[in-house]
Design a protein around this motif. Sequence first.
Motif, mmCIF file in Angstrom:
data_model
loop_
_atom_site.group_PDB
_atom_site.id
_atom_site.type_symbol
_atom_site.label_atom_id
_atom_site.label_comp_id
_atom_site.label_asym_id
_atom_site.label_seq_id
_atom_site.Cartn_x
_atom_site.Cartn_y
_atom_site.Cartn_z
ATOM 1 N N ILE A 1 -5.789 -2.757 13.539
ATOM 2 C CA ILE A 1 -5.232 -1.730 14.425
ATOM 3 C C ILE A 1 -5.242 -0.431 13.644
ATOM 4 O O ILE A 1 -4.600 -0.321 12.593
ATOM 5 C CB ILE A 1 -3.810 -2.087 14.897
ATOM 6 N N GLU A 2 -5.985 0.558 14.129
ATOM 7 C CA GLU A 2 -6.209 1.800 13.397
ATOM 8 C C GLU A 2 -5.635 2.982 14.160
ATOM 9 O O GLU A 2 -5.824 3.113 15.381
ATOM 10 C CB GLU A 2 -7.711 2.012 13.190
ATOM 11 N N ARG A 3 -4.918 3.854 13.427
ATOM 12 C CA ARG A 3 -4.480 5.123 14.006
ATOM 13 C C ARG A 3 -4.282 6.157 12.902
ATOM 14 O O ARG A 3 -3.601 5.890 11.923
ATOM 15 C CB ARG A 3 -3.179 4.958 14.801
ATOM 16 N N GLN A 4 -4.932 7.314 13.068
ATOM 17 C CA GLN A 4 -4.790 8.452 12.174
ATOM 18 C C GLN A 4 -5.040 8.074 10.703
ATOM 19 O O GLN A 4 -4.280 8.432 9.808
ATOM 20 C CB GLN A 4 -3.409 9.085 12.353
ATOM 21 N N GLY A 5 -6.107 7.306 10.474
ATOM 22 C CA GLY A 5 -6.517 6.972 9.120
ATOM 23 C C GLY A 5 -5.736 5.866 8.462
ATOM 24 O O GLY A 5 -5.960 5.571 7.282
ATOM 25 N N LYS A 6 -4.810 5.241 9.172
ATOM 26 C CA LYS A 6 -4.029 4.145 8.626
ATOM 27 C C LYS A 6 -4.267 2.898 9.461
ATOM 28 O O LYS A 6 -4.769 2.968 10.586
ATOM 29 C CB LYS A 6 -2.551 4.509 8.584
ATOM 30 N N ALA A 7 -3.902 1.757 8.898
ATOM 31 C CA ALA A 7 -4.265 0.503 9.566
ATOM 32 C C ALA A 7 -3.221 -0.568 9.331
ATOM 33 O O ALA A 7 -2.491 -0.561 8.333
ATOM 34 C CB ALA A 7 -5.631 0.016 9.074
ATOM 35 N N ILE A 8 -3.148 -1.486 10.290
ATOM 36 C CA ILE A 8 -2.394 -2.736 10.186
ATOM 37 C C ILE A 8 -3.345 -3.853 10.580
ATOM 38 O O ILE A 8 -4.174 -3.686 11.482
ATOM 39 C CB ILE A 8 -1.150 -2.727 11.106
ATOM 40 N N LEU A 9 -3.248 -4.980 9.911
ATOM 41 C CA LEU A 9 -4.098 -6.119 10.247
ATOM 42 C C LEU A 9 -3.297 -7.187 10.962
ATOM 43 O O LEU A 9 -2.128 -7.428 10.633
ATOM 44 C CB LEU A 9 -4.723 -6.728 8.990
ATOM 45 N N TYR A 10 -3.953 -7.815 11.925
ATOM 46 C CA TYR A 10 -3.416 -9.017 12.546
ATOM 47 C C TYR A 10 -4.343 -10.158 12.161
ATOM 48 O O TYR A 10 -5.478 -10.249 12.633
ATOM 49 C CB TYR A 10 -3.340 -8.868 14.063
ATOM 50 N N ASP A 11 -3.898 -10.981 11.227
ATOM 51 C CA ASP A 11 -4.646 -12.090 10.636
ATOM 52 C C ASP A 11 -5.750 -11.581 9.704
ATOM 53 O O ASP A 11 -6.183 -10.428 9.781
ATOM 54 C CB ASP A 11 -5.207 -13.038 11.689
ATOM 55 N N LEU B 1 -9.952 3.464 5.447
ATOM 56 C CA LEU B 1 -8.683 2.997 6.013
ATOM 57 C C LEU B 1 -7.888 2.289 4.925
ATOM 58 O O LEU B 1 -8.408 1.417 4.230
ATOM 59 C CB LEU B 1 -8.934 2.037 7.175
ATOM 60 N N ARG B 2 -6.641 2.660 4.801
ATOM 61 C CA ARG B 2 -5.743 1.995 3.855
ATOM 62 C C ARG B 2 -4.745 1.166 4.658
ATOM 63 O O ARG B 2 -3.908 1.717 5.382
ATOM 64 C CB ARG B 2 -5.011 3.009 2.989
ATOM 65 N N PRO B 3 -4.806 -0.156 4.539
ATOM 66 C CA PRO B 3 -3.869 -0.984 5.311
ATOM 67 C C PRO B 3 -2.446 -0.865 4.772
ATOM 68 O O PRO B 3 -2.232 -0.859 3.557
ATOM 69 C CB PRO B 3 -4.419 -2.397 5.132
ATOM 70 N N GLU B 4 -1.503 -0.763 5.678
ATOM 71 C CA GLU B 4 -0.101 -0.678 5.275
ATOM 72 C C GLU B 4 0.611 -2.015 5.404
ATOM 73 O O GLU B 4 1.623 -2.239 4.735
ATOM 74 C CB GLU B 4 0.619 0.378 6.110
ATOM 75 N N GLY B 5 0.095 -2.883 6.278
ATOM 76 C CA GLY B 5 0.748 -4.169 6.453
ATOM 77 C C GLY B 5 -0.150 -5.178 7.134
ATOM 78 O O GLY B 5 -1.222 -4.848 7.650
ATOM 79 N N GLN C 1 -3.754 -8.684 -0.672
ATOM 80 C CA GLN C 1 -2.585 -8.337 -1.480
ATOM 81 C C GLN C 1 -2.979 -7.943 -2.898
ATOM 82 O O GLN C 1 -2.327 -7.101 -3.516
ATOM 83 C CB GLN C 1 -1.609 -9.516 -1.504
ATOM 84 N N LYS C 2 -4.045 -8.526 -3.412
ATOM 85 C CA LYS C 2 -4.532 -8.143 -4.736
ATOM 86 C C LYS C 2 -5.105 -6.730 -4.719
ATOM 87 O O LYS C 2 -4.912 -5.948 -5.665
ATOM 88 C CB LYS C 2 -5.594 -9.148 -5.206
ATOM 89 N N ALA C 3 -5.797 -6.387 -3.636
ATOM 90 C CA ALA C 3 -6.388 -5.054 -3.523
ATOM 91 C C ALA C 3 -5.331 -3.986 -3.247
ATOM 92 O O ALA C 3 -5.429 -2.864 -3.742
ATOM 93 C CB ALA C 3 -7.452 -5.041 -2.424
ATOM 94 N N TRP C 4 -4.314 -4.328 -2.452
ATOM 95 C CA TRP C 4 -3.239 -3.398 -2.104
ATOM 96 C C TRP C 4 -1.901 -4.104 -2.308
ATOM 97 O O TRP C 4 -1.336 -4.689 -1.374
ATOM 98 C CB TRP C 4 -3.384 -2.940 -0.656
ATOM 99 N N PRO C 5 -1.366 -4.067 -3.517
ATOM 100 C CA PRO C 5 -0.151 -4.837 -3.837
ATOM 101 C C PRO C 5 1.071 -4.449 -3.013
ATOM 102 O O PRO C 5 1.986 -5.258 -2.862
ATOM 103 C CB PRO C 5 0.082 -4.526 -5.327
ATOM 104 N N ASP C 6 1.125 -3.205 -2.495
ATOM 105 C CA ASP C 6 2.298 -2.777 -1.735
ATOM 106 C C ASP C 6 2.212 -3.130 -0.251
ATOM 107 O O ASP C 6 3.003 -2.641 0.565
ATOM 108 C CB ASP C 6 2.494 -1.270 -1.894
#
Length: 754
Positions: free
Chosen positions: A514-524, A548-552, A570-575
């Motif tokens: 799910i992408e909006r304004q350069g940010k993203a959330i993944l579902y599965d 895109l940088r996933p936030e969650g 999680q290894k690529a984006w620990p936060d």
Amino acid sequence: MGIPTLSICAILAIAPLLWLPELPSPYTMWVMVAGGIVLAAWQNHRVKYAGITLLFCAWGILAAQESVWPMQHLTTGAVQAEVELTSTDGATLHQGNIRSIDGKRWWASTGVTLYGNYLPQKACAGQRWTMRLRLRPAHGELNDGGYDSQRSAFAQHQTLSGRFTRAELVDGRCSLRAQYLMSLQNRLSAYRWGAVILGLGMGERLDVPREIKDLMRETGTLHLMAISGLHIALAASLVWLLARGLQFLLPSHRVHWQMPLLAGLCFAAFYAWLTGLQPPALRTVIALSVLAMLRIAARQWSPWQVWGCCIAAILISDPLAVLSQSLALSAFAVAALIFWFQWLPLSDWQRARRIRPLLNLLSLQVGMLMLLMPLQVLIFHGFSFTSLVANLFAVPLVTFVSVPLILLGMLLHLLPLEALESVVWFAADKSLAGLFWLLMRLPDGWQSVDQRWQYMTLLPWLIIIGWRFRAWKTLPAVCFAGSVLLTFPLWRTEKSESWTVHMLDVGQGLAIVIERQGKAILYDTGLAWPGGDSGQRLIIPWLRWHHLRPEGVILSHEHLDHAGGLASLQKAWPDLWVRSPLRQAGHHPCFRGERWRWQGLSFTVHWPPENYPAQGNNHSCVVKIDDGEQSVLLTGDIEAQAEQAMLSHYWRYLTSTLIQVPHHGSITSSSLPLVQRVEGKIALDSAARYNAWRFPSAKVVRRYRKEGYIWHDTPHSGQISVTFSQHHWQIRRLREQFLPVWYHQWFGAPVDNG
């Protein structure tokens, strides 16, 4: 007619195979051939060249049709075929070439990959087997910026895969190469870098830890660790020197300058055969043959003419090589070197003769780093800063130490000189150990580049051209405007109220962005398998390529086809935060009643209840995403029992524009009440074409279409993106709309999900 001009005609004629949306009909081909013959017989040179170009184009298209025909006609049922094995893992994976079908000679070059079955007796390359086969055409996952396995299958002539139900040995003799390879493998098993030696000497795939492969990629030295044109040409050069030296022992009337050239060419062909006639080696032999013929012609040829003739010869001998990324890299690399040394030649440096070789090598590496960047970014989505330093010592060490030692060891392996052979293998192993020791001391220099900057990579080429033509003086306005356009990503700002749902093509799994304004959330997060997962191989490169940088991550449930890539992400984006119904440490809850907002979108969880006892599919976290007008319902693998329970109290809140089809389109999900209560317009399904469960079910597809949904699935469409904006939405399908080329088509049965 000049040979260079004919070469240009061949290249221009076969290149359209890269972007033809579909192959012409047989009637069109007859017209093309007849028209080409008529025009080629014309007296006017321009018309003659147009006719020859048309004939070359017809030749390329016929080669493509030859590859497509078995995919359409040998996959409709069981076939009786004779297969000659080209490689085997000794267990259940075998590759080979079809030699006959139903007792009739098969002339086409058709490769087949067989898996899942043991042969009745020990297999090796060169054996011929009569098999009853059930085949299916190549069909790959397709994502924007991802690896194109279907195109690669055509380039390698491996367009069929399947299983055999019966196999009988016709000829049990292993090929000479297979016998030699097995003997060499046993000999090198005691050496730490034996796998790399086999890769350099015999073209075998590197059986080394992933850490070593990542090291070679990060330092830009992976190209040195397999058979390439460099190694074949080096072997030919060594034989040329040997033959030239032997001529000093012959009387003058026996000395012919062509003999060393032909000796080197013959050895190059032999070495290519020894390495299994892999495409890079075979293309090198073709190029060396062209070079030898041009040299024997006793005319002066420019580097660009030689380059064009070599590329044309490769494409004429195998038109589908135009689809090969390795050929594109090789051809582009040679063109870059010619351009670099012609447009930026080194000064005479009379006072620096001692360091002239080092300056040449440094100039070579700088040129390769700068000029190869456009293609590297397009294919690999990045480049290595440390490659400049790494190749300064890796190229001379591998080229002038490791490879000659390996070639000498391979020769001694045929002779009864075991002690001397051991010394040579020891030296080769230590040279590689020293190489990797040095590479490990270098910092990680890999720099990922997203798609915004791909045009900026052309800047080195444009700067050199502009400098040589003094364009900043003659055309300053054009130079300034071009610089501004190339730096567009620096000053472009995106302010859009739209948002996009991307269903990635991960095979038999699920991954939605799910992408909006350069940010993203993944579902599965897709699948996991021994040695890899979708996160590492597909999702992380896709996110970086699209900036895109996933936030969650919202994890529907624990099955590996949905949670397989979580650890890599999680290894690529620990936060990265995680929501799931799994009650694991560090996971936020994903139970009915949970609500939150992200980038102006409302997220509401509708299933499961916090005290729901079931696990697995029916414990999937069902989330609705709403912007106030358009909405998306993400359902995971929920099945009919949980669907009914969810609908019993909350059906009013499930109405959505788009639904992710539950459980990949299984008949156990997508009950009629759910399909009706959602009242959606779009149904998207993620599955693999050849999955064991035959998802999606034809009944489920009909059910959605009967209720007025637009149905799309990843096997047919590849990556599917739906963009929502005020009052409307837009669907983009990668396979049919954005990359609608002939080699991306659905081959074989029109409905085939098993």
